[in-house]
Design a protein around this motif. Structure first.
Motif, PDB file in Angstrom:
ATOM      1  N   GLY A 169       0.802  -1.211   0.000  1.00 17.97           N
ATOM      2  CA  GLY A 169       0.000   0.000   0.000  1.00 17.97           C
ATOM      3  C   GLY A 169       0.836   1.262   0.000  1.00 17.97           C
ATOM      4  O   GLY A 169       0.336   2.333  -0.313  1.00 17.97           O
ATOM      5  N   THR A 170       2.096   1.127   0.387  1.00 17.46           N
ATOM      6  CA  THR A 170       3.025   2.243   0.276  1.00 17.46           C
ATOM      7  C   THR A 170       4.317   1.716  -0.341  1.00 17.46           C
ATOM      8  O   THR A 170       4.551   0.516  -0.386  1.00 17.46           O
ATOM      9  CB  THR A 170       3.357   2.893   1.637  1.00 17.46           C
ATOM     10  OG1 THR A 170       3.994   1.925   2.477  1.00 17.46           O
ATOM     11  CG2 THR A 170       2.095   3.398   2.319  1.00 17.46           C
ATOM     12  N   LEU A 171       5.132   2.631  -0.794  1.00 23.04           N
ATOM     13  CA  LEU A 171       6.388   2.221  -1.417  1.00 23.04           C
ATOM     14  C   LEU A 171       7.436   1.996  -0.335  1.00 23.04           C
ATOM     15  O   LEU A 171       7.685   2.894   0.473  1.00 23.04           O
ATOM     16  CB  LEU A 171       6.868   3.302  -2.377  1.00 23.04           C
ATOM     17  CG  LEU A 171       7.856   2.863  -3.449  1.00 23.04           C
ATOM     18  CD1 LEU A 171       7.166   2.012  -4.504  1.00 23.04           C
ATOM     19  CD2 LEU A 171       8.509   4.068  -4.098  1.00 23.04           C
ATOM     20  N   PRO A 172       8.066   0.812  -0.281  1.00 20.60           N
ATOM     21  CA  PRO A 172       9.131   0.603   0.707  1.00 20.60           C
ATOM     22  C   PRO A 172      10.251   1.615   0.480  1.00 20.60           C
ATOM     23  O   PRO A 172      10.574   1.945  -0.659  1.00 20.60           O
ATOM     24  CB  PRO A 172       9.615  -0.821   0.409  1.00 20.60           C
ATOM     25  CG  PRO A 172       8.489  -1.472  -0.327  1.00 20.60           C
ATOM     26  CD  PRO A 172       7.824  -0.375  -1.102  1.00 20.60           C
ATOM     27  N   PRO A 173      10.841   2.125   1.546  1.00 23.14           N
ATOM     28  CA  PRO A 173      11.873   3.152   1.378  1.00 23.14           C
ATOM     29  C   PRO A 173      13.099   2.673   0.632  1.00 23.14           C
ATOM     30  O   PRO A 173      13.844   3.478   0.089  1.00 23.14           O
ATOM     31  CB  PRO A 173      12.221   3.546   2.818  1.00 23.14           C
ATOM     32  CG  PRO A 173      11.759   2.408   3.660  1.00 23.14           C
ATOM     33  CD  PRO A 173      10.568   1.844   2.962  1.00 23.14           C
ATOM     34  N   ASP A 174      13.318   1.346   0.607  1.00 19.65           N
ATOM     35  CA  ASP A 174      14.473   0.810  -0.108  1.00 19.65           C
ATOM     36  C   ASP A 174      14.080   0.185  -1.444  1.00 19.65           C
ATOM     37  O   ASP A 174      14.819  -0.611  -2.013  1.00 19.65           O
ATOM     38  CB  ASP A 174      15.209  -0.220   0.752  1.00 19.65           C
ATOM     39  CG  ASP A 174      14.303  -1.371   1.185  1.00 19.65           C
ATOM     40  OD1 ASP A 174      13.069  -1.272   0.956  1.00 19.65           O
ATOM     41  OD2 ASP A 174      14.813  -2.351   1.749  1.00 19.65           O
ATOM     42  N   ALA A 175      12.900   0.544  -1.962  1.00 22.21           N
ATOM     43  CA  ALA A 175      12.440  -0.026  -3.233  1.00 22.21           C
ATOM     44  C   ALA A 175      13.411   0.350  -4.347  1.00 22.21           C
ATOM     45  O   ALA A 175      13.723   1.515  -4.548  1.00 22.21           O
ATOM     46  CB  ALA A 175      11.041   0.485  -3.567  1.00 22.21           C
ATOM     47  N   GLY A 176      13.868  -0.671  -5.065  1.00 18.97           N
ATOM     48  CA  GLY A 176      14.794  -0.445  -6.164  1.00 18.97           C
ATOM     49  C   GLY A 176      14.385  -1.278  -7.353  1.00 18.97           C
ATOM     50  O   GLY A 176      13.216  -1.690  -7.485  1.00 18.97           O
ATOM     51  N   ALA A 177      15.346  -1.576  -8.212  1.00 17.22           N
ATOM     52  CA  ALA A 177      15.046  -2.321  -9.440  1.00 17.22           C
ATOM     53  C   ALA A 177      14.420  -3.688  -9.175  1.00 17.22           C
ATOM     54  O   ALA A 177      13.461  -4.065  -9.855  1.00 17.22           O
ATOM     55  CB  ALA A 177      16.314  -2.449 -10.285  1.00 17.22           C
ATOM     56  N   PRO A 178      14.922  -4.488  -8.207  1.00 17.77           N
ATOM     57  CA  PRO A 178      14.291  -5.800  -7.955  1.00 17.77           C
ATOM     58  C   PRO A 178      12.833  -5.673  -7.525  1.00 17.77           C
ATOM     59  O   PRO A 178      11.981  -6.459  -7.957  1.00 17.77           O
ATOM     60  CB  PRO A 178      15.160  -6.399  -6.846  1.00 17.77           C
ATOM     61  CG  PRO A 178      16.484  -5.717  -6.986  1.00 17.77           C
ATOM     62  CD  PRO A 178      16.154  -4.319  -7.405  1.00 17.77           C
ATOM     63  N   TRP A 179      12.537  -4.683  -6.655  1.00 13.33           N
ATOM     64  CA  TRP A 179      11.154  -4.480  -6.214  1.00 13.33           C
ATOM     65  C   TRP A 179      10.283  -4.102  -7.406  1.00 13.33           C
ATOM     66  O   TRP A 179       9.182  -4.652  -7.586  1.00 13.33           O
ATOM     67  CB  TRP A 179      11.109  -3.378  -5.157  1.00 13.33           C
ATOM     68  CG  TRP A 179       9.732  -3.094  -4.623  1.00 13.33           C
ATOM     69  CD1 TRP A 179       9.128  -3.675  -3.554  1.00 13.33           C
ATOM     70  CD2 TRP A 179       8.778  -2.153  -5.157  1.00 13.33           C
ATOM     71  NE1 TRP A 179       7.865  -3.158  -3.382  1.00 13.33           N
ATOM     72  CE2 TRP A 179       7.631  -2.234  -4.351  1.00 13.33           C
ATOM     73  CE3 TRP A 179       8.805  -1.273  -6.227  1.00 13.33           C
ATOM     74  CZ2 TRP A 179       6.503  -1.439  -4.587  1.00 13.33           C
ATOM     75  CZ3 TRP A 179       7.679  -0.485  -6.462  1.00 13.33           C
ATOM     76  CH2 TRP A 179       6.546  -0.570  -5.648  1.00 13.33           C
ATOM     77  N   SER A 180      10.745  -3.164  -8.218  1.00 10.11           N
ATOM     78  CA  SER A 180       9.960  -2.724  -9.373  1.00 10.11           C
ATOM     79  C   SER A 180       9.689  -3.878 -10.322  1.00 10.11           C
ATOM     80  O   SER A 180       8.562  -4.056 -10.805  1.00 10.11           O
ATOM     81  CB  SER A 180      10.698  -1.599 -10.113  1.00 10.11           C
ATOM     82  OG  SER A 180      10.804  -0.448  -9.310  1.00 10.11           O
ATOM     83  N   ALA A 181      10.716  -4.699 -10.594  1.00 14.10           N
ATOM     84  CA  ALA A 181      10.550  -5.831 -11.506  1.00 14.10           C
ATOM     85  C   ALA A 181       9.560  -6.844 -10.944  1.00 14.10           C
ATOM     86  O   ALA A 181       8.741  -7.412 -11.690  1.00 14.10           O
ATOM     87  CB  ALA A 181      11.902  -6.502 -11.752  1.00 14.10           C
ATOM     88  N   ALA A 182       9.598  -7.052  -9.636  1.00 15.85           N
ATOM     89  CA  ALA A 182       8.680  -8.019  -9.015  1.00 15.85           C
ATOM     90  C   ALA A 182       7.237  -7.539  -9.101  1.00 15.85           C
ATOM     91  O   ALA A 182       6.324  -8.319  -9.409  1.00 15.85           O
ATOM     92  CB  ALA A 182       9.084  -8.255  -7.562  1.00 15.85           C
ATOM     93  N   VAL A 183       7.002  -6.253  -8.840  1.00 13.46           N
ATOM     94  CA  VAL A 183       5.637  -5.723  -8.915  1.00 13.46           C
ATOM     95  C   VAL A 183       5.149  -5.720 -10.358  1.00 13.46           C
ATOM     96  O   VAL A 183       3.990  -6.071 -10.636  1.00 13.46           O
ATOM     97  CB  VAL A 183       5.574  -4.303  -8.307  1.00 13.46           C
ATOM     98  CG1 VAL A 183       4.175  -3.707  -8.499  1.00 13.46           C
ATOM     99  CG2 VAL A 183       5.929  -4.333  -6.829  1.00 13.46           C
TER     100      VAL A 183
END
Length: 214
Positions: A57-71
């Motif tokens: 529901g919110t963006l994790p503060p450490d969201a990076g390329a792996p997080w973006s690719a997973a979503v």
């Protein structure tokens, strides 16, 4: 509330959270984020929750390329939605505009002698520019907290920074889970649902004899 009304040490050290207090509410941020990246809000919310767990529901503060690719993968595989989240962190930070009314009141209270602290899950260097500029002027201390709702809040660290016992610390937060944790530790809490009601609660907390309009 005037200087005369807060004479001597203020009755409470006031700690404010970041997301949904200094910024627009999390639900509002998510709607704006979904519109910016071109994804249906419900699908994006579910995909983020699936990838981020408690932080959904919110963006994790450490969201990076792996997080973006997973979503992106969840959106495409489960909802048939294709979108580009490679600039997710940049877009999210751009949407985290300051809550000017709340910030202005905190500045006034600090000038009147109230200890003002910030609890934030943003790592050093990942704050939006406006927060980096304001922090030295607005807060007596900044304490980093974990991102997950179930993790232990650094309440003793905050108490030490304020030089106050738990009974003289108050937390303003939009998260019921974090407020409950603070209450169990002996803190006072204020639910941030909107700026006017939170300001009224702060006024009553710091000076119960002064009527503060909601």
């Amino acid at each position: 509330m005037t200087d005369d009304q807060i004479s001597g040490p203020a009755p409470f050290a006031l700690w404010t959270d970041y997301t949904g207090v200094l910024t627009p509410p999390a639900a509002e941020l998510l709607r704006a984020f979904a519109a910016r990246v071109g994804a249906p809000g419900h699908a994006l919310r579910e995909a983020m929750a699936q990838v981020s767990g408690e932080h959904g529901g919110t963006l994790p503060p450490d969201a990076g390329a792996p997080w973006s690719a997973a979503v992106e993968a969840v959106l495409e595989e489960e909802y048939g939605v294709v979108c580009d989240l490679s600039r997710a962190q940049e877009i999210w930070l751009d949407l985290c505009r300051p809550n000017r009314v709340w910030i202005d009141r905190l500045a006034e209270l600090r000038a009147e002698g109230v200890f003002i602290g910030l609890l934030t899950d943003l790592p050093d260097g990942r704050e939006p520019g406006w927060l980096r500029l304001l922090s030295p002027l607005l807060f007596d201390a900044v304490v980093r907290r974990p991102s997950s709702a179930g993790d232990r809040l650094p309440l003793r660290e905050a108490q030490a920074a304020a030089g106050r016992p738990a009974a003289e610390c108050a937390l303003v937060d939009a998260s019921g889970a974090r407020r409950a944790q603070a209450r169990r530790a002996g803190w006072r809490t204020i639910a941030f649902r909107d700026t006017p009601s939170a300001l009224a609660e702060v006024g009553r907390l710091l000076d119960p004899e002064v009527a503060v309009p909601a």
